[in-house]
Design a protein around this motif. Structure first.
Motif, mmCIF file in Angstrom:
data_model
loop_
_atom_site.group_PDB
_atom_site.id
_atom_site.type_symbol
_atom_site.label_atom_id
_atom_site.label_comp_id
_atom_site.label_asym_id
_atom_site.label_seq_id
_atom_site.Cartn_x
_atom_site.Cartn_y
_atom_site.Cartn_z
ATOM 1 N N GLY A 28 -0.185 -59.025 -2.348
ATOM 2 C CA GLY A 28 0.375 -60.657 -2.817
ATOM 3 C C GLY A 28 1.206 -60.609 -4.134
ATOM 4 O O GLY A 28 0.984 -59.548 -4.762
ATOM 5 N N ARG A 29 2.024 -61.619 -4.217
ATOM 6 C CA ARG A 29 2.618 -61.679 -5.410
ATOM 7 C C ARG A 29 2.059 -62.623 -6.581
ATOM 8 O O ARG A 29 2.311 -62.977 -7.538
ATOM 9 C CB ARG A 29 4.006 -62.682 -5.160
ATOM 10 C CG ARG A 29 5.271 -61.695 -4.523
ATOM 11 C CD ARG A 29 4.782 -60.703 -3.464
ATOM 12 N NE ARG A 29 5.816 -60.041 -2.935
ATOM 13 C CZ ARG A 29 5.697 -59.396 -1.759
ATOM 14 N NH1 ARG A 29 4.856 -59.038 -1.185
ATOM 15 N NH2 ARG A 29 6.854 -58.669 -1.273
ATOM 16 N N GLU A 30 0.660 -62.790 -6.305
ATOM 17 C CA GLU A 30 -0.123 -63.674 -7.387
ATOM 18 C C GLU A 30 -0.346 -62.717 -8.576
ATOM 19 O O GLU A 30 -0.282 -61.617 -8.577
ATOM 20 C CB GLU A 30 -1.500 -64.074 -6.700
ATOM 21 C CG GLU A 30 -1.241 -64.859 -5.239
ATOM 22 C CD GLU A 30 -1.126 -63.904 -4.128
ATOM 23 O OE1 GLU A 30 -0.651 -64.727 -3.269
ATOM 24 O OE2 GLU A 30 -1.185 -62.836 -4.175
ATOM 25 N N ALA A 48 10.676 -68.208 -1.169
ATOM 26 C CA ALA A 48 11.572 -67.492 -0.494
ATOM 27 C C ALA A 48 11.490 -65.860 -0.560
ATOM 28 O O ALA A 48 12.076 -65.065 0.206
ATOM 29 C CB ALA A 48 13.062 -67.777 -1.129
ATOM 30 N N PHE A 49 10.679 -65.509 -1.480
ATOM 31 C CA PHE A 49 10.255 -63.984 -1.766
ATOM 32 C C PHE A 49 8.855 -63.555 -1.524
ATOM 33 O O PHE A 49 8.184 -62.866 -2.479
ATOM 34 C CB PHE A 49 10.863 -63.410 -3.398
ATOM 35 C CG PHE A 49 12.090 -63.970 -3.539
ATOM 36 C CD1 PHE A 49 13.017 -63.109 -2.611
ATOM 37 C CD2 PHE A 49 12.371 -65.077 -4.508
ATOM 38 C CE1 PHE A 49 14.612 -63.679 -2.956
ATOM 39 C CE2 PHE A 49 13.689 -65.236 -4.672
ATOM 40 C CZ PHE A 49 14.862 -64.467 -4.062
ATOM 41 N N ARG A 50 8.126 -64.492 -0.537
ATOM 42 C CA ARG A 50 7.073 -64.338 -0.142
ATOM 43 C C ARG A 50 5.832 -64.515 -1.193
ATOM 44 O O ARG A 50 4.793 -64.093 -1.118
ATOM 45 C CB ARG A 50 6.689 -62.737 0.452
ATOM 46 C CG ARG A 50 7.661 -62.019 1.486
ATOM 47 C CD ARG A 50 7.217 -60.921 2.026
ATOM 48 N NE ARG A 50 5.788 -60.649 2.391
ATOM 49 C CZ ARG A 50 5.286 -61.276 3.422
ATOM 50 N NH1 ARG A 50 6.282 -61.820 4.204
ATOM 51 N NH2 ARG A 50 4.232 -61.258 4.074
ATOM 52 N N GLY A 51 6.103 -65.482 -1.858
ATOM 53 C CA GLY A 51 5.398 -66.077 -2.872
ATOM 54 C C GLY A 51 4.583 -67.414 -2.539
ATOM 55 O O GLY A 51 4.673 -67.920 -1.482
ATOM 56 N N ASP A 52 3.615 -67.599 -3.250
ATOM 57 C CA ASP A 52 2.603 -68.763 -2.979
ATOM 58 C C ASP A 52 3.327 -69.841 -3.599
ATOM 59 O O ASP A 52 3.398 -70.293 -4.577
ATOM 60 C CB ASP A 52 1.445 -68.562 -3.459
ATOM 61 C CG ASP A 52 0.274 -69.364 -3.242
ATOM 62 O OD1 ASP A 52 0.577 -70.554 -2.988
ATOM 63 O OD2 ASP A 52 -1.129 -68.959 -3.528
ATOM 64 N N PRO A 53 3.477 -70.747 -2.705
ATOM 65 C CA PRO A 53 4.065 -72.209 -3.067
ATOM 66 C C PRO A 53 3.353 -73.021 -4.101
ATOM 67 O O PRO A 53 3.521 -74.138 -4.789
ATOM 68 C CB PRO A 53 4.484 -73.104 -1.869
ATOM 69 C CG PRO A 53 3.710 -72.411 -0.921
ATOM 70 C CD PRO A 53 3.356 -71.154 -1.149
ATOM 71 N N SER A 54 1.752 -72.715 -4.206
ATOM 72 C CA SER A 54 0.990 -73.501 -4.871
ATOM 73 C C SER A 54 1.185 -72.893 -6.531
ATOM 74 O O SER A 54 0.251 -73.691 -7.155
ATOM 75 C CB SER A 54 -0.481 -73.709 -4.338
ATOM 76 O OG SER A 54 -0.941 -72.228 -4.358
ATOM 77 N N ARG A 55 1.537 -72.028 -6.603
ATOM 78 C CA ARG A 55 1.621 -71.099 -7.921
ATOM 79 C C ARG A 55 2.981 -71.556 -8.546
ATOM 80 O O ARG A 55 3.902 -71.501 -7.959
ATOM 81 C CB ARG A 55 1.169 -69.829 -7.952
ATOM 82 C CG ARG A 55 -0.366 -69.756 -7.404
ATOM 83 C CD ARG A 55 -0.435 -68.155 -7.195
ATOM 84 N NE ARG A 55 -2.082 -67.955 -7.339
ATOM 85 C CZ ARG A 55 -2.617 -67.372 -8.241
ATOM 86 N NH1 ARG A 55 -2.066 -66.952 -9.119
ATOM 87 N NH2 ARG A 55 -4.075 -67.294 -8.126
#
Length: 162
Positions: A28-30, A48-55
């Motif tokens: 994860g990118r978190e 766009a780079f596998r990130g969490d849109p809520s962060r």
């Protein structure tokens, strides 16, 4: 006399799903950004780079930093000049271009909407944006243009744009 300031920030990756970075899709990118005395900011990469849109992602944080810096410089300039600002909302946008070897920001445009206390303050309020831009520490540290397109009106009046 020159003064120097430091800004320690801790970034902690929290996206280990049990196998670390064993593959591009396996982690994860978190992450969290923390600084002494401040609440943590939950971060990730752009969706766009596998990130969490809520962060928050770094690109948003950069645009936000530019907007905050301009606003704080602007409010200071207004206070010194006797311009009474009663509202300030910025709808800032940054543009990034991707390339084969990475990417870079091409520009950030700040679009603040400002309300001042009196109609005779509108012209000076518009003029002070250039001074605020020159005083913004963050804007003077980036290698791309930071534009500003302010809209200013007095309380109870219509809008005025430069």
């Amino acid at each position: 006399m020159s003064r120097q300031h430091t800004y320690p920030v801790v970034v902690t990756w929290t996206g280990n799903k049990g196998t670390g970075t064993s593959g591009y899709r396996d982690y994860g990118r978190e992450h969290e950004l923390t600084a002494e005395g401040s609440e943590a900011i939950a971060g990730s990469s752009d969706p766009a780079f596998r990130g969490d849109p809520s962060r928050w992602n770094p690109e948003q944080l950069l645009v936000g930093s530019l907007s905050q810096c301009h606003m704080l410089s602007y409010l200071h300039k207004c206070a010194v000049a006797g311009v009474v600002v009663t509202e300030y909302v910025d709808n800032a946008v940054g543009t990034m271009a991707e390339s084969a070897d990475g990417g870079h920001f091409t520009e950030v445009t700040l679009r603040p909407t400002i309300v001042v206390a009196s109609p005779n303050m509108v012209d000076k309020a518009i003029e002070l944006h250039e001074d605020a831009h020159k005083s913004c520490f963050i804007a003077s540290s980036v290698n791309f243009p930071v534009r500003h397109e302010p809209t200013v009106r007095s309380a109870g009046q219509g809008t005025t744009a430069p």
